[in-house]
Design a protein around this motif. Sequence first.
Motif, PDB file in Angstrom:
ATOM      1  N   ARG A  83      34.758  39.016  43.005  1.00 51.05           N
ATOM      2  CA  ARG A  83      33.445  39.569  42.054  1.00 51.05           C
ATOM      3  C   ARG A  83      33.592  40.943  42.185  1.00 51.05           C
ATOM      4  NH1 ARG A  83      27.235  37.678  42.462  1.00 51.05           N
ATOM      5  NH2 ARG A  83      26.457  38.886  40.571  1.00 51.05           N
TER       6      ARG A  83
ATOM      7  N   LEU B 223      36.299  42.685  40.373  1.00 50.52           N
ATOM      8  CA  LEU B 223      36.198  42.750  38.967  1.00 50.52           C
ATOM      9  C   LEU B 223      35.018  43.501  38.310  1.00 50.52           C
ATOM     10  CD1 LEU B 223      37.761  41.832  36.523  1.00 50.52           C
ATOM     11  CD2 LEU B 223      36.337  39.798  36.289  1.00 50.52           C
ATOM     12  N   ASN B 224      33.843  43.748  39.160  1.00 54.54           N
ATOM     13  CA  ASN B 224      32.629  44.741  38.809  1.00 54.54           C
ATOM     14  C   ASN B 224      33.376  46.089  38.405  1.00 54.54           C
ATOM     15  OD1 ASN B 224      30.588  43.072  41.393  1.00 54.54           O
ATOM     16  ND2 ASN B 224      30.549  43.055  39.112  1.00 54.54           N
ATOM     17  N   PHE B 225      34.552  46.304  39.095  1.00 56.34           N
ATOM     18  CA  PHE B 225      35.075  47.655  38.661  1.00 56.34           C
ATOM     19  C   PHE B 225      36.472  47.581  38.223  1.00 56.34           C
ATOM     20  CE2 PHE B 225      31.491  48.455  41.579  1.00 56.34           C
ATOM     21  CZ  PHE B 225      30.784  49.508  40.940  1.00 56.34           C
TER      22      PHE B 225
ATOM     23  N   PHE C 195      26.813  50.136  64.359  1.00 62.30           N
ATOM     24  CA  PHE C 195      26.740  48.893  63.707  1.00 62.30           C
ATOM     25  C   PHE C 195      27.813  48.975  62.625  1.00 62.30           C
ATOM     26  CE2 PHE C 195      24.840  45.724  60.671  1.00 62.30           C
ATOM     27  CZ  PHE C 195      24.249  44.739  61.767  1.00 62.30           C
TER      28      PHE C 195
ATOM     29  N   GLN D  59      32.246  43.198  51.286  1.00 55.62           N
ATOM     30  CA  GLN D  59      31.704  44.731  51.408  1.00 55.62           C
ATOM     31  C   GLN D  59      32.267  45.663  51.344  1.00 55.62           C
ATOM     32  OE1 GLN D  59      28.277  44.896  50.273  1.00 55.62           O
ATOM     33  NE2 GLN D  59      27.075  43.606  51.350  1.00 55.62           N
TER      34      GLN D  59
ATOM     35  N   MET E 228      34.194  45.935  48.216  1.00 54.67           N
ATOM     36  CA  MET E 228      33.310  46.591  47.161  1.00 54.67           C
ATOM     37  C   MET E 228      33.302  48.205  47.416  1.00 54.67           C
ATOM     38  SD  MET E 228      31.469  46.623  44.533  1.00 54.67           S
ATOM     39  CE  MET E 228      30.162  45.510  44.154  1.00 54.67           C
TER      40      MET E 228
ATOM     41  N   HIS F 185      34.138  50.249  44.263  1.00 53.69           N
ATOM     42  CA  HIS F 185      33.346  51.277  43.488  1.00 53.69           C
ATOM     43  C   HIS F 185      33.975  52.779  43.153  1.00 53.69           C
ATOM     44  CE1 HIS F 185      30.195  54.509  43.717  1.00 53.69           C
ATOM     45  NE2 HIS F 185      29.732  53.821  42.593  1.00 53.69           N
TER      46      HIS F 185
ATOM     47  N   SER G 299      22.364  40.098  53.903  1.00 54.11           N
ATOM     48  CA  SER G 299      23.410  40.760  53.908  1.00 54.11           C
ATOM     49  C   SER G 299      23.134  42.188  53.536  1.00 54.11           C
ATOM     50  CB  SER G 299      24.474  40.454  52.854  1.00 54.11           C
ATOM     51  OG  SER G 299      23.798  39.819  51.893  1.00 54.11           O
TER      52      SER G 299
ATOM     53  N   ARG H 226      22.245  44.193  56.579  1.00 56.34           N
ATOM     54  CA  ARG H 226      23.700  44.192  57.257  1.00 56.34           C
ATOM     55  C   ARG H 226      24.266  45.540  56.602  1.00 56.34           C
ATOM     56  NH1 ARG H 226      29.056  40.562  58.018  1.00 56.34           N
ATOM     57  NH2 ARG H 226      30.168  42.064  59.113  1.00 56.34           N
ATOM     58  N   ALA H 227      24.411  45.613  55.172  1.00 54.15           N
ATOM     59  CA  ALA H 227      25.022  46.911  54.550  1.00 54.15           C
ATOM     60  C   ALA H 227      24.193  48.089  54.766  1.00 54.15           C
ATOM     61  CB  ALA H 227      24.883  46.533  53.014  1.00 54.15           C
TER      62      ALA H 227
ATOM     63  N   TYR I 139      25.877  52.415  38.368  1.00 52.04           N
ATOM     64  CA  TYR I 139      27.373  52.394  38.619  1.00 52.04           C
ATOM     65  C   TYR I 139      28.244  52.312  37.637  1.00 52.04           C
ATOM     66  CZ  TYR I 139      24.800  51.279  43.248  1.00 52.04           C
ATOM     67  OH  TYR I 139      23.994  51.339  44.329  1.00 52.04           O
TER      68      TYR I 139
ATOM     69  N   VAL J  79      30.244  50.244  36.134  1.00 51.52           N
ATOM     70  CA  VAL J  79      30.813  49.068  36.094  1.00 51.52           C
ATOM     71  C   VAL J  79      31.641  48.698  34.971  1.00 51.52           C
ATOM     72  CG1 VAL J  79      29.055  47.916  37.661  1.00 51.52           C
ATOM     73  CG2 VAL J  79      28.556  48.151  35.145  1.00 51.52           C
ATOM     74  N   SER J  80      32.485  47.751  35.124  1.00 55.03           N
ATOM     75  CA  SER J  80      33.195  47.229  34.071  1.00 55.03           C
ATOM     76  C   SER J  80      32.242  46.164  33.030  1.00 55.03           C
ATOM     77  CB  SER J  80      34.163  46.028  34.468  1.00 55.03           C
ATOM     78  OG  SER J  80      34.736  45.407  33.448  1.00 55.03           O
TER      79      SER J  80
ATOM     80  N   PHE K 204      32.266  42.665  33.017  1.00 55.54           N
ATOM     81  CA  PHE K 204      31.848  41.960  34.326  1.00 55.54           C
ATOM     82  C   PHE K 204      30.861  42.581  35.058  1.00 55.54           C
ATOM     83  CE2 PHE K 204      32.834  39.608  38.133  1.00 55.54           C
ATOM     84  CZ  PHE K 204      32.614  38.394  37.850  1.00 55.54           C
ATOM     85  N   ALA K 205      29.649  43.027  34.600  1.00 59.41           N
ATOM     86  CA  ALA K 205      28.920  43.923  34.988  1.00 59.41           C
ATOM     87  C   ALA K 205      27.758  43.558  36.254  1.00 59.41           C
ATOM     88  CB  ALA K 205      27.989  44.628  33.918  1.00 59.41           C
ATOM     89  N   SER K 206      27.692  42.377  36.390  1.00 56.75           N
ATOM     90  CA  SER K 206      26.719  41.973  37.217  1.00 56.75           C
ATOM     91  C   SER K 206      27.176  42.058  38.698  1.00 56.75           C
ATOM     92  CB  SER K 206      26.287  40.513  36.896  1.00 56.75           C
ATOM     93  OG  SER K 206      25.560  39.935  38.065  1.00 56.75           O
ATOM     94  N   LEU K 207      26.551  42.883  39.626  1.00 53.25           N
ATOM     95  CA  LEU K 207      26.756  43.026  40.967  1.00 53.25           C
ATOM     96  C   LEU K 207      25.994  42.045  41.807  1.00 53.25           C
ATOM     97  CD1 LEU K 207      28.130  45.544  40.036  1.00 53.25           C
ATOM     98  CD2 LEU K 207      27.465  46.498  42.167  1.00 53.25           C
ATOM     99  N   ASN K 208      26.501  41.398  42.739  1.00 54.18           N
ATOM    100  CA  ASN K 208      25.704  40.677  43.780  1.00 54.18           C
ATOM    101  C   ASN K 208      24.833  41.704  44.321  1.00 54.18           C
ATOM    102  OD1 ASN K 208      25.641  40.614  47.289  1.00 54.18           O
ATOM    103  ND2 ASN K 208      25.514  38.601  46.237  1.00 54.18           N
TER     104      ASN K 208
ATOM    105  N   SER L 129      23.399  42.290  47.246  1.00 53.70           N
ATOM    106  CA  SER L 129      23.597  43.181  48.435  1.00 53.70           C
ATOM    107  C   SER L 129      24.858  43.984  48.407  1.00 53.70           C
ATOM    108  CB  SER L 129      23.842  42.062  49.572  1.00 53.70           C
ATOM    109  OG  SER L 129      24.930  41.383  49.519  1.00 53.70           O
ATOM    110  N   GLN L 130      25.621  43.796  47.625  1.00 54.54           N
ATOM    111  CA  GLN L 130      26.791  44.614  47.220  1.00 54.54           C
ATOM    112  C   GLN L 130      26.170  45.864  46.341  1.00 54.54           C
ATOM    113  OE1 GLN L 130      29.826  44.266  47.928  1.00 54.54           O
ATOM    114  NE2 GLN L 130      30.705  41.993  47.643  1.00 54.54           N
TER     115      GLN L 130
ATOM    116  N   MET M 293      25.117  47.790  49.050  1.00 51.27           N
ATOM    117  CA  MET M 293      26.285  48.315  49.810  1.00 51.27           C
ATOM    118  C   MET M 293      26.735  49.865  49.244  1.00 51.27           C
ATOM    119  SD  MET M 293      28.091  48.801  52.456  1.00 51.27           S
ATOM    120  CE  MET M 293      28.818  47.778  53.628  1.00 51.27           C
ATOM    121  N   VAL M 294      26.869  49.884  48.042  1.00 48.93           N
ATOM    122  CA  VAL M 294      27.536  50.922  47.129  1.00 48.93           C
ATOM    123  C   VAL M 294      26.465  52.192  47.447  1.00 48.93           C
ATOM    124  CG1 VAL M 294      27.983  52.028  44.929  1.00 48.93           C
ATOM    125  CG2 VAL M 294      28.530  49.624  45.464  1.00 48.93           C
TER     126      VAL M 294
END
Lengths: 250, 250
Positions: free
Chosen positions: A25, A28-30, A141, A148, A151, A155, B22, B25-26, B135, B137-138, B141-145, B147-148, B151-152
Motif C-alpha cells: 500500500r 503504491l501510494n507513491f 526509540f 513504515q 513508506m 514518500h 502505530s 510508534r511513528a 503529499y 501521492v499517486s 491510489f491516494a489513500s494513505l493509512n 499512521s503512515q 510517519m511521513v
Amino acid sequence: MTETRQPAIILAEPQLGENIGSTARAMLNFGLTELRIAAPRDGWPNPAAEPMSAGAFEAGVEVKVFDSVEAACADLGYLVAATARPRGMEKPVTNAAGAVDWLTGQERRTGVMFGNEAQGLSNDHVALCDAIMTYPVSKAFASLNLSQAVMVFAHAWGDAAGQGGRFEGRDAGVGETASRDELIGMFEHFEAELERAGYFYPPDKTPLMTRNLRNAFIRGQWTSQEVRTFRGAVKALAIGRGKARIKREE
Amino acid sequence: MTETRQPAIILAEPQLGENIGSTARAMLNFGLTELRIAAPRDGWPNPAAEPMSAGAFEAGVEVKVFDSVEAACADLGYLVAATARPRGMEKPVTNAAGAVDWLTGQERRTGVMFGNEAQGLSNDHVALCDAIMTYPVSKAFASLNLSQAVMVFAHAWGDAAGQGGRFEGRDAGVGETASRDELIGMFEHFEAELERAGYFYPPDKTPLMTRNLRNAFIRGQWTSQEVRTFRGAVKALAIGRGKARIKREE
C-alpha cells in the motif's frame, strides 16, 4: 525524472504478512510497483497481507518471490540497504532524499533492501549493497515498523518525482485574490456603516481604528468572492436585527 | 532548531486503536511525544493500540483525549491540516518539508491535524487550520493509512531537526582511507606476485592490464586495514594451495 526506472523494493526474509500488505500500500501510494519478497517466513501468498494492502496488489503492485536475498537482487546493478544502525562497513551513507538522488542517477536497474521485523538487515545482506540509507531516528526509540520504513522511502521517491524539495502554494480556492480597488470599496462601505452605527469614538481615534481594521483585513489576502460575501454581511448587519431576513422574504 | 517546541499531533475522530498505536510508534521514532486524540470512535484507552505501539506510550508519547476536534486544538496558535484532496479553500499549501519549515517558524504552540481512516479531515476541520500539508501521492491510489501519513510528517520533522535536506557521508568503517603510498605498495606487491605466477601475457599487454587492475582497486577507496587484509590474501595465494594454512599451523 519521469524517465528514471523505479527501484525494486526488496523485503529480506520478512515475517508478517500484514507488513507485506502495508508495504504494498505504501509503495503504491507513491507510484512504486515492483515488490520483491526474499524468503518470506510464512511463504507466499500470505492471507494476512491482503487486508492491509487496501487493494494495492490488484491496483498495480507486482510481487516476485525469491528463495534468497541473493536471488532477489541478482539482476540489479545498484543496491541501497536501509538500516538504522552503523555497520562498521566502508560504504557511502545518505538519508532518504539522498538515496532517491543516488538511485535516480543510475543507468542500471536498482533496488532498495529492507530487513525483517526482528533484526533488520544482516551484515551479510548490507555487504551486498552499494550504499546505506539511514533515517535520523531517535536513538532512544529507533526501531521502525517495516512498512513504515518503506513508506519513508516511498514518500521521498514521490516527493522528488513531484515538485522536489520544498513546495509552497495555495489551495485552489474560491477565486482570484481581490484587487486593491475591491478591498478599498469594502473598507469604505464597512467604515461608513460603522460611522452610522456610532462605532468610532472618540472621533479623534477614528483614523487609528480604521487603520488597524484595514491592516487586519489586508493580512487575510481575501478573494473577490470573499469581499462580496463580507459586504453582504455588513449590509445585513446595517439593516438591523432580523430585518435582512424580513426583507428577503418580502 | 533544537529550541523549537514540537507540534502536537492531533488525530481527529480516529477509528482504529491499531492506528493510534502505530501513530505513537511513528511519532516517537522521530522524537515527537505529544499525541492528542479527539473524539476517538472506540474510546480511550483502547486495548488494540498497545500491541502496535511497540512500547511508545511507556517510552515517552503522552496522550491527551478530547471530546471534540475544537477542544483538541483550543490552546494552539498555528495549525496545519494534513489532507490529500484540494478543498477549494483559500489556504497556503505545502508538502511535508515545507510544513516542518512553517511550523518551526512559529512562536505560538503548533499542531498538525490528521483525519480519520474513512474520510480524512472534514472541510470544517480543515477550515480551523492555518495551512494545508499535502503529499505528492499517486492520484490512482491516494489513500494513505493513517499512521503512515503521520510517519511521513514525523520523518520530515526528524530530518529537519537532524542534518536537514540531503545528507551524505560514509559509515564509520574499519579505519582511515589508505594513503596513495599504501595503495602503491599494495599494487606493486600484487603485480609482482602476478608476474611470478605468469599472469601477464602477452608481455606487451602488461602495462594496460596493470592499469586496468589499478583503476578497479582505486575506485573502491580502500582503507589501510583493507589494504593490509588484501596483501595478506595475496601472500596466501602466492604461497600456494593449502600451504598458508600449513604454515600457520607449524
